[in-house]
Design a protein around this motif. Structure first.
Motif, PDB file in Angstrom:
ATOM      1  N   ARG A 191       0.820  -1.211   0.000  1.00 56.59           N
ATOM      2  CA  ARG A 191       0.000   0.000   0.000  1.00 56.59           C
ATOM      3  C   ARG A 191       0.858   1.266   0.000  1.00 56.59           C
ATOM      4  O   ARG A 191       0.496   2.301   0.550  1.00 56.59           O
ATOM      5  CB  ARG A 191      -1.008  -0.015   1.167  1.00 56.59           C
ATOM      6  CG  ARG A 191      -1.791  -1.325   1.233  1.00 56.59           C
ATOM      7  CD  ARG A 191      -2.902  -1.301   2.226  1.00 56.59           C
ATOM      8  NE  ARG A 191      -4.113  -0.680   1.688  1.00 56.59           N
ATOM      9  CZ  ARG A 191      -4.953  -1.259   0.821  1.00 56.59           C
ATOM     10  NH1 ARG A 191      -4.728  -2.496   0.381  1.00 56.59           N
ATOM     11  NH2 ARG A 191      -6.020  -0.620   0.401  1.00 56.59           N
ATOM     12  N   THR A 223      -6.047   3.512  -6.748  1.00 53.38           N
ATOM     13  CA  THR A 223      -6.301   4.311  -5.546  1.00 53.38           C
ATOM     14  C   THR A 223      -6.430   3.373  -4.356  1.00 53.38           C
ATOM     15  O   THR A 223      -7.283   2.485  -4.338  1.00 53.38           O
ATOM     16  CB  THR A 223      -7.580   5.151  -5.703  1.00 53.38           C
ATOM     17  OG1 THR A 223      -7.410   6.044  -6.811  1.00 53.38           O
ATOM     18  CG2 THR A 223      -7.838   5.969  -4.448  1.00 53.38           C
ATOM     19  N   ASP A 225      -6.421   3.463  -0.044  1.00 56.37           N
ATOM     20  CA  ASP A 225      -6.487   4.278   1.177  1.00 56.37           C
ATOM     21  C   ASP A 225      -6.541   5.763   0.849  1.00 56.37           C
ATOM     22  O   ASP A 225      -5.924   6.600   1.522  1.00 56.37           O
ATOM     23  CB  ASP A 225      -5.280   3.982   2.082  1.00 56.37           C
ATOM     24  CG  ASP A 225      -5.129   2.497   2.394  1.00 56.37           C
ATOM     25  OD1 ASP A 225      -6.165   1.815   2.536  1.00 56.37           O
ATOM     26  OD2 ASP A 225      -3.983   2.023   2.466  1.00 56.37           O
ATOM     27  N   GLY A 226      -7.235   6.087  -0.241  1.00 57.89           N
ATOM     28  CA  GLY A 226      -7.389   7.479  -0.626  1.00 57.89           C
ATOM     29  C   GLY A 226      -6.207   8.074  -1.355  1.00 57.89           C
ATOM     30  O   GLY A 226      -6.224   9.257  -1.709  1.00 57.89           O
ATOM     31  N   GLN A 227      -5.171   7.263  -1.618  1.00 54.61           N
ATOM     32  CA  GLN A 227      -3.994   7.750  -2.334  1.00 54.61           C
ATOM     33  C   GLN A 227      -3.954   7.186  -3.752  1.00 54.61           C
ATOM     34  O   GLN A 227      -4.250   6.004  -3.953  1.00 54.61           O
ATOM     35  CB  GLN A 227      -2.707   7.319  -1.629  1.00 54.61           C
ATOM     36  CG  GLN A 227      -2.523   7.831  -0.230  1.00 54.61           C
ATOM     37  CD  GLN A 227      -1.187   7.377   0.327  1.00 54.61           C
ATOM     38  OE1 GLN A 227      -0.142   7.960   0.055  1.00 54.61           O
ATOM     39  NE2 GLN A 227      -1.225   6.303   1.098  1.00 54.61           N
ATOM     40  N   ARG A 228      -3.560   7.999  -4.710  1.00 53.53           N
ATOM     41  CA  ARG A 228      -3.384   7.548  -6.087  1.00 53.53           C
ATOM     42  C   ARG A 228      -1.934   7.078  -6.236  1.00 53.53           C
ATOM     43  O   ARG A 228      -0.996   7.876  -6.108  1.00 53.53           O
ATOM     44  CB  ARG A 228      -3.701   8.680  -7.061  1.00 53.53           C
ATOM     45  CG  ARG A 228      -3.727   8.267  -8.525  1.00 53.53           C
ATOM     46  CD  ARG A 228      -4.293   9.407  -9.365  1.00 53.53           C
ATOM     47  NE  ARG A 228      -4.329   9.054 -10.791  1.00 53.53           N
ATOM     48  CZ  ARG A 228      -3.396   9.426 -11.670  1.00 53.53           C
ATOM     49  NH1 ARG A 228      -2.360  10.162 -11.274  1.00 53.53           N
ATOM     50  NH2 ARG A 228      -3.510   9.080 -12.941  1.00 53.53           N
TER      51      ARG A 228
END
Length: 351
Positions: A191, A223, A225-228
């Motif tokens: 992640r 995407t 955990d809200g990250q790209r």
């Protein structure tokens, strides 16, 4: 360095016949041209390269270097072995078990169903997964019947021609799309961008990492955990991939020669490196994302204990436990790789 003068001169005289700038003559650069349309194009960034370069380490010390050994250049499928190292890091963190089915821990990313659901991490690491599907727009069929230099298997059909899939674990095939699916799975475990994980867990602890980059395709993002985050390929077949210097490649080779241990710290789990060197039951020339020289099948002049990371464009990282040696050569014409290995082997034998 004197002992390796002949080998260095030989390598320097036999540079791969690719342009140094991919933009100067695109039709003569790379390996994607052999793919069926519309997949015979670059999908990620590439950049100009240097000339032939390399490093030799013996007994843990650098004894020769030539060219621009610190220049970070694309290294193509040497990056596959880096994925195997990251899988070892994941094991150490309790994120995977090699015998475990990938879909058991990572449902919903392409390892579900009767066929793909049977695939284990070991299958992916030894290239026997027979994974079927599309990874960021690339179907596995693009790489069906692919032949690479050190694959002894006779041709089974035209590259990209569909063939009947076998049960996972029962058929070996060099396939970059499946490798990219492994990389996607590792991204879901960590992640975090794999470039960051590799820098933090491998290269920087070894004293390297300057200029290192691991880039994905233009459209290969997920995407989490809200990250790209970028999902990176295990090579530069369609662009992107690892850019790294020869000295850093030698540092990684030394880590493998030393069983995953550096400066008193076990960077890879005990036994992981030895397992990487074990032959695949149905493809004894291959370990876990690395090539084996059992019985001198790859290079008769090298010791049979030798094993290799190999990338298109003439990239070789040779690990020779018999002589406590690590040899890196870059941008060597593969047609002359045997001549280079022979000259280095002679120098190592002379001590």
């Amino acid at each position: 360095m004197t002992a390796f003068t002949d080998a260095i001169a030989y390598a320097s005289a036999h540079e791969v016949p690719w342009p140094r700038d991919p933009a100067a003559d695109p039709a003569s650069w790379g390996v994607h041209h052999a793919d069926p349309a519309p997949f015979n194009r670059l999908r990620g960034p590439v950049h100009p390269r240097g000339g032939v370069s390399g490093v030799v380490r013996v007994g843990g010390h650098e004894v020769a270097a030539w060219g621009e050994p610190d220049r970070a250049d694309l290294t193509f499928s040497v990056a596959k072995t880096y994925l195997a190292l990251l899988a070892g890091v994941a094991l150490a963190r309790g994120l995977l078990d090699p015998a475990e089915r990938v879909g058991h821990r990572l449902p919903g990313i392409g390892f579900d169903g009767d066929h793909n659901g049977a695939i284990t991490w070991t299958h992916l690491l030894e290239q026997t997964s027979e994974w079927s599907g599309t990874c960021f727009g690339m179907p596995d069929q693009v790489e069906h019947n692919r032949r690479v230099t050190h694959d002894p298997k006779p041709p089974q059909g035209r590259k990209g021609e569909a063939r009947v899939l076998q049960a996972p674990g029962s058929y070996w095939e060099y396939n970059d799309v499946r490798i990219n699916q492994l990389s996607l799975a590792l991204l879901h475990l960590f992640r975090r961008p794999l470039q960051e994980v590799f820098l933090d867990t491998v290269l920087r602890p070894l004293g390297g990492g300057e200029g290192f980059a691991w880039q994905g395709y233009d459209d290969a993002w997920v995407t989490l955990d809200g990250q790209r985050l970028p999902s990176v390929p295990g090579g530069s077949h369609w662009g992107g991939g690892v850019s790294v210097g020869a000295r850093d490649q030698a540092r990684v080779g030394q880590l493998l020669l030393d069983g995953g241990r550096h400066a008193g710290v076990q960077l890879l789990p005990g036994g992981w490196v030895e397992r990487m060197r074990q032959p695949c039951a149905i493809a004894p020339f291959y370990g876990w994302l690395s090539w084996l020289n059992r019985d001198g099948a790859m290079f008769p002049q090298a010791s049979p204990e030798s094993w290799f990371m190999v990338g298109a464009g003439g990239h070789y990282v040779w690990i020779d436990p018999a002589h406590e040696a690590v040899v890196v050569v870059r941008w060597l014409d593969p047609a002359h790789s045997t001549g280079f290995v022979e000259r280095v082997a002679q120098a190592l034998a002379r001590g």
